[in-house]
Scaffold this motif. Structure first.
Motif: not given
Length: 393
Positions: A19-21
């Motif tokens: 996930e980019k987060e």
């Protein structure tokens, strides 16, 4: 945020799991984890930040596993993710071995007769072959690939015998009871019409099929190698082919001196070369790497033991250390010095090293860093990590 470095092109279906987060891809030269396919890392200078390497494939010969182990770097592979692709190629090679299909296709393409259909019918006898039904297949190595080959060959009507003194419980359950189990490899060598090898390349399997083993085979037997080139002694194969001591050899590992022999088929390392296999390997590699970074859980590692424990506490301490007596007591005592309560604990060893997970109720990160420093001060401790439970805190 975790930093991930990639080598080679990794299927997007796998990389999308990061996930980019929480993950940055190829944005730092101090990565936490590495994911790769065939890139050789033996000359790569590993930053101290690296805690794990995930290989999107089964073999890890391109990774300096021993060095990684000494430095507390967990190396993962993806056993079984490409098994179906390799299995299908092995079965294809069995069919090609008994039916000169490739030769027939090439011959038809070269014909120039106006009445092609009649010409083909008059000359097709030169491409008559045999059937696999009733033939005996020996499978050496009953891991994910070997088990699938054995099961499907039996379904094709072949008599199948398998040999693997180290077959796992999971694999044993997956193998058809119709597959006979050989007690010794000689049983396969002496009786089978086809012999396919599916073992990992380690010191004990290098050149495991050599002059002695080939001499024990039937003169009509065909040997197949879809594991690693070094599993089979090339010199022994060439000598046996020239002397007519075996019927033929099929390998997925190109070597110049194996070319241009009528009874040797060389494939360009196509075993796992399917889109599905690359995607499956990428997904599994990303999943195991992600799980280790986030929870410390180890599964499918080639250099450290499998260690799984539910993570419900605020923080987890992971310790890679030497596999020596009283390490659990020393780790527990070091944590107790800071009046920290231990919720749960697990330890597993593998060879010279062991791995311990300790879940704690402490939430003061400054105190936990003091614990980390205390544990790292021991010469018997290789690497310590403090993992925050993102689901709890």
């Amino acid at each position: 945020m975790f930093q991930i470095k990639t080598f080679n092109a990794i299927a997007s279906e796998g990389m999308e799991r990061f996930e980019k987060e929480r993950y940055a891809i190829n944005e730092s030269e101090q990565p936490d984890g590495i994911i790769l396919r065939s890139q050789k890392l033996h000359e790569y200078a590993f930053p101290e930040s690296v805690v794990a390497v995930a290989r999107a494939g089964a073999g890890t010969n391109n990774i300096p596993v021993e060095e990684c182990t000494k430095n507390g770097v967990v190396v993962f592979n993806t056993p079984g993710a490409n098994a179906n692709a390799v299995k299908e190629l092995v079965l294809t090679s069995l069919f090609i071995a008994v039916r000169p299909v490739v030769q027939g296709i090439e011959w038809v393409q070269q014909q120039t007769e106006t009445d092609l259909a009649s010409h083909v019918e008059a000359n097709k006898k030169q491409f008559a072959g045999h059937e696999l039904v009733g033939k005996k297949l020996g499978v050496i190595g009953l891991g994910a690939i070997g088990a699938m080959v054995a099961n499907d060959a039996y379904r094709l009507g072949m008599e199948v015998m398998g040999y693997d003194p180290y077959v796992s419980v999971d694999t044993a359950w997956s193998i058809s009871r119709r597959v006979k189990r050989a007690q010794e490899m000689d049983e396969i060598l002496k009786t089978c019409d086809f012999i396919t090898v599916h073992v990992p390349l380690i010191d004990s399997t290098r050149n495991m099929i050599g002059t002695k083993e080939i001499a024990a085979m039937k003169k009509t037997a065909r040997l197949l190698n879809f594991s690693r080139g070094e599993i089979v002694d090339t010199d022994a194969v060439l000598a046996a082919i020239e002397a007519g001591e075996i019927g033929g050899f099929t390998t997925d590992f190109a070597e110049e001196r194996l070319l241009h022999h009528p009874n040797i088929t060389v494939l360009p390392h196509l075993g796992a070369s399917t889109e599905e296999a690359e995607i499956n390997c990428a997904k599994m590699a990303a999943r195991t790497l992600k799980r280790y970074l986030e929870t410390g859980v180890i599964k499918n590692s080639v250099n450290f033991p499998t260690v799984e424990m539910s993570f419900h506490s605020p923080y987890r301490i992971t310790v890679i250390h030497k596999n020596i007596p009283n390490m659990l007591g020393r780790i527990s005592s070091a944590i107790a010095e800071f009046s920290i309560n231990i919720d749960n604990m697990i330890n597993r060893g593998r060879g010279e090293f062991a791995y311990t997970l300790v879940d704690v109720t402490e939430t003061d990160e400054a105190v936990l860093q003091d614990v980390l420093a205390r544990l790292e001060s021991s010469e018997d401790v290789v690497r310590v990590r403090i993992i925050k439970n993102q689901e709890v805190i």
